[in-house]
Motif scaffolding. Structure first.
Motif, PDB file in Angstrom:
ATOM      1  N   PHE A 502       0.837  -1.206   0.000  1.00  0.00           N
ATOM      2  CA  PHE A 502       0.000   0.000   0.000  1.00  0.00           C
ATOM      3  C   PHE A 502       0.866   1.248   0.000  1.00  0.00           C
ATOM      4  CE2 PHE A 502      -1.920   3.121   2.993  1.00  0.00           C
ATOM      5  CZ  PHE A 502      -2.834   3.667   2.104  1.00  0.00           C
ATOM      6  N   ALA A 503       1.922   1.190   0.831  1.00  0.00           N
ATOM      7  CA  ALA A 503       2.761   2.376   0.979  1.00  0.00           C
ATOM      8  C   ALA A 503       3.950   2.322   0.050  1.00  0.00           C
ATOM      9  CB  ALA A 503       3.247   2.459   2.417  1.00  0.00           C
ATOM     10  N   ARG A 504       3.857   1.429  -0.867  1.00  0.00           N
ATOM     11  CA  ARG A 504       4.982   1.102  -1.723  1.00  0.00           C
ATOM     12  C   ARG A 504       5.628   2.328  -2.366  1.00  0.00           C
ATOM     13  NH1 ARG A 504       5.166  -3.606  -5.270  1.00  0.00           N
ATOM     14  NH2 ARG A 504       3.353  -4.367  -4.178  1.00  0.00           N
ATOM     15  N   LYS A 505       6.927   2.343  -2.285  1.00  0.00           N
ATOM     16  CA  LYS A 505       7.604   3.463  -2.919  1.00  0.00           C
ATOM     17  C   LYS A 505       8.462   2.960  -4.072  1.00  0.00           C
ATOM     18  CE  LYS A 505       7.645   7.170   0.397  1.00  0.00           C
ATOM     19  NZ  LYS A 505       7.055   6.603   1.597  1.00  0.00           N
ATOM     20  N   ASN A 506       8.491   1.621  -4.200  1.00  0.00           N
ATOM     21  CA  ASN A 506       9.360   1.103  -5.256  1.00  0.00           C
ATOM     22  C   ASN A 506       8.773   1.340  -6.643  1.00  0.00           C
ATOM     23  OD1 ASN A 506       7.412  -0.552  -4.399  1.00  0.00           O
ATOM     24  ND2 ASN A 506       8.425  -2.431  -4.993  1.00  0.00           N
ATOM     25  N   GLN A 507       9.589   1.242  -7.618  1.00  0.00           N
ATOM     26  CA  GLN A 507       9.205   1.586  -8.982  1.00  0.00           C
ATOM     27  C   GLN A 507       8.353   0.488  -9.628  1.00  0.00           C
ATOM     28  OE1 GLN A 507      10.052   4.447 -10.788  1.00  0.00           O
ATOM     29  NE2 GLN A 507      10.415   5.124  -8.692  1.00  0.00           N
ATOM     30  N   VAL A 508       7.619   0.873 -10.663  1.00  0.00           N
ATOM     31  CA  VAL A 508       6.925  -0.143 -11.441  1.00  0.00           C
ATOM     32  C   VAL A 508       7.865  -0.654 -12.521  1.00  0.00           C
ATOM     33  CG1 VAL A 508       4.520   0.492 -11.104  1.00  0.00           C
ATOM     34  CG2 VAL A 508       5.898   1.750 -12.757  1.00  0.00           C
ATOM     35  N   ASN A 509       7.626  -1.875 -12.894  1.00  0.00           N
ATOM     36  CA  ASN A 509       8.478  -2.488 -13.903  1.00  0.00           C
ATOM     37  C   ASN A 509       7.605  -2.739 -15.135  1.00  0.00           C
ATOM     38  OD1 ASN A 509      10.368  -3.923 -15.277  1.00  0.00           O
ATOM     39  ND2 ASN A 509      10.142  -5.796 -14.017  1.00  0.00           N
ATOM     40  N   LEU A 510       7.583  -1.752 -16.055  1.00  0.00           N
ATOM     41  CA  LEU A 510       6.628  -1.796 -17.160  1.00  0.00           C
ATOM     42  C   LEU A 510       7.064  -2.785 -18.240  1.00  0.00           C
ATOM     43  CD1 LEU A 510       5.766   1.998 -17.599  1.00  0.00           C
ATOM     44  CD2 LEU A 510       4.579   0.271 -16.250  1.00  0.00           C
ATOM     45  N   THR A 511       6.135  -3.622 -18.665  1.00  0.00           N
ATOM     46  CA  THR A 511       6.398  -4.582 -19.734  1.00  0.00           C
ATOM     47  C   THR A 511       5.242  -4.509 -20.722  1.00  0.00           C
ATOM     48  OG1 THR A 511       7.102  -6.009 -17.939  1.00  0.00           O
ATOM     49  CG2 THR A 511       7.057  -6.981 -20.148  1.00  0.00           C
ATOM     50  N   GLU A 512       5.572  -4.636 -21.985  1.00  0.00           N
ATOM     51  CA  GLU A 512       4.530  -4.613 -23.012  1.00  0.00           C
ATOM     52  C   GLU A 512       3.619  -5.834 -22.832  1.00  0.00           C
ATOM     53  OE1 GLU A 512       5.568  -4.165 -27.368  1.00  0.00           O
ATOM     54  OE2 GLU A 512       5.751  -2.162 -26.477  1.00  0.00           O
ATOM     55  N   THR A 513       2.333  -5.616 -22.779  1.00  0.00           N
ATOM     56  CA  THR A 513       1.410  -6.703 -22.438  1.00  0.00           C
ATOM     57  C   THR A 513       0.183  -6.643 -23.333  1.00  0.00           C
ATOM     58  OG1 THR A 513       2.034  -6.196 -20.162  1.00  0.00           O
ATOM     59  CG2 THR A 513       0.243  -7.771 -20.455  1.00  0.00           C
ATOM     60  N   ASP A 514      -0.352  -7.801 -23.691  1.00  0.00           N
ATOM     61  CA  ASP A 514      -1.644  -7.845 -24.381  1.00  0.00           C
ATOM     62  C   ASP A 514      -2.721  -7.865 -23.298  1.00  0.00           C
ATOM     63  OD1 ASP A 514      -4.054  -8.785 -25.418  1.00  0.00           O
ATOM     64  OD2 ASP A 514      -3.030  -9.725 -27.119  1.00  0.00           O
ATOM     65  N   VAL A 515      -3.452  -6.792 -23.173  1.00  0.00           N
ATOM     66  CA  VAL A 515      -4.357  -6.656 -22.036  1.00  0.00           C
ATOM     67  C   VAL A 515      -5.535  -7.622 -22.109  1.00  0.00           C
ATOM     68  CG1 VAL A 515      -3.757  -4.298 -21.354  1.00  0.00           C
ATOM     69  CG2 VAL A 515      -5.455  -4.658 -23.159  1.00  0.00           C
ATOM     70  N   VAL A 516      -5.926  -8.049 -23.330  1.00  0.00           N
ATOM     71  CA  VAL A 516      -7.046  -8.980 -23.449  1.00  0.00           C
ATOM     72  C   VAL A 516      -6.632 -10.350 -22.891  1.00  0.00           C
ATOM     73  CG1 VAL A 516      -8.648 -10.110 -25.020  1.00  0.00           C
ATOM     74  CG2 VAL A 516      -7.961  -7.742 -25.435  1.00  0.00           C
ATOM     75  N   LYS A 517      -5.430 -10.778 -23.302  1.00  0.00           N
ATOM     76  CA  LYS A 517      -4.901 -12.039 -22.761  1.00  0.00           C
ATOM     77  C   LYS A 517      -4.743 -11.925 -21.251  1.00  0.00           C
ATOM     78  CE  LYS A 517      -2.424 -13.781 -26.744  1.00  0.00           C
ATOM     79  NZ  LYS A 517      -1.170 -13.567 -27.456  1.00  0.00           N
ATOM     80  N   PHE A 518      -4.331 -10.750 -20.845  1.00  0.00           N
ATOM     81  CA  PHE A 518      -4.041 -10.486 -19.438  1.00  0.00           C
ATOM     82  C   PHE A 518      -5.299 -10.676 -18.562  1.00  0.00           C
ATOM     83  CE2 PHE A 518      -3.122  -7.419 -15.937  1.00  0.00           C
ATOM     84  CZ  PHE A 518      -1.959  -7.986 -15.487  1.00  0.00           C
ATOM     85  N   ILE A 519      -6.448 -10.150 -19.017  1.00  0.00           N
ATOM     86  CA  ILE A 519      -7.653 -10.299 -18.179  1.00  0.00           C
ATOM     87  C   ILE A 519      -8.132 -11.760 -18.189  1.00  0.00           C
ATOM     88  CG2 ILE A 519      -8.464  -7.880 -18.227  1.00  0.00           C
ATOM     89  CD1 ILE A 519     -10.465  -8.654 -20.364  1.00  0.00           C
ATOM     90  N   ASN A 520      -7.953 -12.434 -19.333  1.00  0.00           N
ATOM     91  CA  ASN A 520      -8.290 -13.864 -19.384  1.00  0.00           C
ATOM     92  C   ASN A 520      -7.500 -14.639 -18.340  1.00  0.00           C
ATOM     93  OD1 ASN A 520     -10.209 -14.782 -21.457  1.00  0.00           O
ATOM     94  ND2 ASN A 520      -8.936 -13.491 -22.768  1.00  0.00           N
ATOM     95  N   HIS A 521      -6.219 -14.324 -18.317  1.00  0.00           N
ATOM     96  CA  HIS A 521      -5.321 -15.001 -17.400  1.00  0.00           C
ATOM     97  C   HIS A 521      -5.723 -14.736 -15.949  1.00  0.00           C
ATOM     98  CE1 HIS A 521      -1.688 -16.899 -16.126  1.00  0.00           C
ATOM     99  NE2 HIS A 521      -1.288 -15.810 -15.467  1.00  0.00           N
ATOM    100  N   SER A 522      -6.100 -13.472 -15.670  1.00  0.00           N
ATOM    101  CA  SER A 522      -6.467 -13.115 -14.295  1.00  0.00           C
ATOM    102  C   SER A 522      -7.685 -13.928 -13.845  1.00  0.00           C
ATOM    103  CB  SER A 522      -6.737 -11.613 -14.181  1.00  0.00           C
ATOM    104  OG  SER A 522      -8.022 -11.305 -14.686  1.00  0.00           O
ATOM    105  N   LEU A 523      -8.643 -14.116 -14.743  1.00  0.00           N
ATOM    106  CA  LEU A 523      -9.855 -14.861 -14.370  1.00  0.00           C
ATOM    107  C   LEU A 523      -9.546 -16.345 -14.136  1.00  0.00           C
ATOM    108  CD1 LEU A 523     -13.091 -13.901 -16.320  1.00  0.00           C
ATOM    109  CD2 LEU A 523     -12.747 -14.123 -13.862  1.00  0.00           C
TER     110      LEU A 523
END
Ligand code: ADP
Ligand code: MG
Length: 660
Positions: A502-523
């Motif tokens: 929640f209080a995270r101060k560390n950086q994000v590690n951005l990677t190119e992602t297919d968001v449609v595949k991504f939501i499928n995977h999350s489900l």
């Protein structure tokens, strides 16, 4: 003799103008220009009627002042005659004996104090001769200078109809010059300030108001004044001149002017109408007796607040007294003495009419005021113009401004109020959001501190309890207790790591992602009970976005878990993604219990949970908040917990920049 010279009669004190437009309304020739919300009298259009001076409650219109030049004249070596207008009994109602007033005027330093009404007597005879002549075509009386200016400037074609006869003031000046010599200086004292620009034959013109001011300055009053009679020549019926129809009665011959030959019109509406009808040929062979004011007794040079009928009565009483005491033979001798005097007066036209603007220009001005059809023309007169079209023409000619239109101004005000309301609402929302994020930031700092401090001791507890558990023999009761310690310590570590997230101060590690595949995977990565139906709803042209896969996966699975937990007796879970060129939005929607309104602003606060002890930690949404902020995104929640309002359920929308 020549008539009129140009002289500014009314001055404007712009700062005093409170833009009530009363002067615009009262000005018969629209000589008042409104510029930058302030009224200004335009000298070249003004006819000196004094209406604007009379109606301006703020004193923003000041008439030309003559006291100082008269004082200079009085101090000079010249002989000076005061010529008092016959309306004086109306102004000085409180002085019952006219000889007191004459004494007071004499005290100012005048060598002669005379009555203009003798001039009116001889002028009346001229009018009578003209009206009774065989080739009489009708005329307009030329004794009111404001009417003369009006005709010369605004009805130039009617100038030939102006009676070519001097005004009583000019006639009296000529009488006095004949009697006392050409070097005599003449000061007219009367109720009118248009007289100040009538002629160069008279040296100065004082109004009654100015006369009163001079009396006051020099402390001249009836108590310290010797009575004195007017100087000759003495007048007869001419004294009645200032009362309406005065000229008609002041003709002195046995056979007076037949009444039906005379048309009398007083005041701005009536005289304009009379001239128009005369010009259009509806009136023929008539004598138009026109006055700008309602009779000279109410002229702009008289003191304000006078009672019209009492004033008229005062003049009547004075004339009655005068005629009762008239020495007729002497009067007749005087009339005869000046029978040869030149009483002619010529007038030249000077067209000052404004070219009327074209209909398309007027229509454009009307449209600017929001008037598109005849129904929009309220003709309310608030701007000072009789009709919206008149106002629009004045705008085109540069005399008026759009803002003078009251309905337009009100509408503009309403618009400003509503846009102000909108910005107020926006501001309130922004403040609430700021408050919320400040609160969360503070909590973040605190949580990070606590979590950091707890992390090490927890590690020690976990490590040693594990060692002890490994060392304890199988089936020992202690082993069970140690297992519980290990479990609970693990749970504590989870909470601590949630807080750190929640209080995270560390950086994000951005990677190119297919968001449609991504939501499928999350489900796929969550356990779904049988009573829940799941659907995916993706509508995105370009599915590629750059995001921190691990963190965003936590976001989606946390939202999905919350959704499932909100639907214990079944429902629908919809997960979707949409986007444009700049952003992608993940949508997690359920048909569950919904979030109560009072809980909406607590959702992201760490440890806020409505779930029973041991089930919820209240850290899921706090974690999501931290991750989304790091992606520079935003969260929108729409929820309904009241089945009476609409179907219950919650939709979370997480929008993050595509990150390219
Ligand atoms: P937890 O799930 O541990 O309670 P969260 O931070 O994930 O903590 O959620 C906080 C609270 O927000 C929940 O306890 C619940 O009251 C409310 N909430 C979150 N998501 C939903 C949802 N989809 N439907 C109804 N309530 C929700
Ligand atoms: Mg949760």
């Amino acid at each position: 003799m020549s008539h009129s010279f140009h002289r500014q009669l009314v001055f404007t004190i712009k700062d005093r103008c409170r833009v009530c437009y009363t002067c615009v309304r009262e000005c018969p020739v629209k000589a008042i220009k409104i510029m930058n919300g302030q009224a200004e009298v335009m000298n070249d259009r003004c006819i000196g009627c004094g209406n604007c001076v009379n109606v301006c409650s703020q004193g923003a219109k000041i008439p030309l002042r003559s006291i100082e030049p008269v004082q200079v004249l009085l101090k000079s070596k010249s002989r000076i005659a005061a010529c008092v207008a016959p309306s004086f009994p109306a102004e000085f109602e409180e002085i019952k004996d006219h000889r007191v007033l004459v004494g007071m005027i004499r005290k100012l330093g005048f060598d002669f104090v005379t009555e203009v009404s003798f001039g009116a007597d001889i002028v009346a005879n001229e009018y009578e001769k003209m009206i009774k002549s065989s080739n009489y075509e009708g005329d307009i009386s030329s004794d009111c200078p404001a009417i003369v200016y009006f005709i010369r400037h605004y009805h130039p074609d009617m100038v030939p109809y102006l009676a070519p006869i001097a005004s009583p003031m000019v006639a009296m000046t000529r009488v006095l010059k004949k009697k006392h010599g050409d070097d005599l200086k003449v000061v007219f004292i009367g109720p009118c300030f248009a007289k100040k620009a009538e002629t160069t034959e008279v040296d100065e013109v004082l109004t009654f108001r100015e006369l009163r001011e001079m009396f006051e300055t020099l402390n001249i009053h009836p108590g310290n004044t010797e009575v004195s009679e007017f100087d000759p020549p003495y007048s007869g019926k001419g004294a009645i001149f200032p009362i309406s129809r005065g000229l008609y009665y002041s003709a002195n011959n046995q056979e007076s002017i037949p009444e039906e030959r005379v048309i009398i019109a007083e005041g701005r509406v009536n005289y304009k109408e009379a001239i128009k009808e005369f010009e259009e040929g509806y009136i023929r062979k008539k004598h138009l007796m026109l006055l700008c004011c309602e009779g000279c007794i109410m002229g702009p040079g008289t003191s304000p607040g006078g009672r019209r009928f009492a004033r008229s009565n005062a003049v009547g009483e004075y004339v009655t007294h005068k005629l009762a005491n008239l020495d007729k033979p002497t009067w007749e001798t005087s009339i005869a003495e000046y029978a040869d005097l030149d009483l002619s007066q010529s007038f030249t036209p000077e067209d000052r009419r404004l070219a009327s603007p074209g209909t398309s220009e007027i229509a454009a001005a009307l449209q600017l005021m929001g008037k598109f059809s005849p129904q929009d023309h309220l003709n309310c007169g608030a701007c000072g113009y009789d009709t919206c079209i008149d106002h629009a023409s004045a705008i085109v000619t540069g005399l008026a401004e759009t803002e003078m239109c009251l309905p337009y101004a009100i509408e503009k005000l309403h618009d400003s109020i509503s846009s102000l309301n909108v910005s107020n609402e926006k501001l309130a929302r922004a403040r609430a959001a700021l408050k919320q994020s400040e609160k969360l930031a503070h909590m973040g700092q605190l949580s990070a501190g606590i979590a950091h401090e707890l992390n090490n001791p927890l590690g020690v507890i976990t490590m040693y309890s594990n060692i002890l558990m490994d060392e304890a023999p199988e089936g020992d009761v202690v082993r069970e207790d140690l297992k519980l310690i290990v479990e609970q310590a693990e749970r504590c570590k989870k909470i601590v790591s949630g807080l750190l997230n929640f209080a995270r101060k560390n950086q994000v590690n951005l990677t190119e992602t297919d968001v449609v595949k991504f939501i499928n995977h999350s489900l796929n990565s969550i356990v779904k009970p049988d009573n829940i139906s799941c659907s995916i709803n993706s509508d995105i042209a370009d599915p590629v976005a750059r995001l921190d896969i691990d963190q965003m996966m936590q976001v989606l699975t946390n939202l999905e878990k919350n959704a499932l937990e909100a639907m214990p007796s079944g429902g629908n879970l919809t997960v979707g993604v949409e986007g444009d060129a700049g952003e992608v939005t993940f949508i997690v929607a359920d048909t569950g219990s919904g979030i109560k309104k009072e809980n909406m602003d607590k959702l992201f606060t760490p440890f806020f949970t409505t779930k029973e002890m041991g089930k919820g930690t209240g850290l899921g949404l706090a974690l999501i908040y931290g991750i989304v902020k790091m992606h520079k995104g935003r969260i929108h929640v729409d929820s309904n917990a009241d089945p009476l309002e609409r179907p219950t359920g919650t939709t979370f929308r997480i929008t993050i920049p595509r990150g390219n």
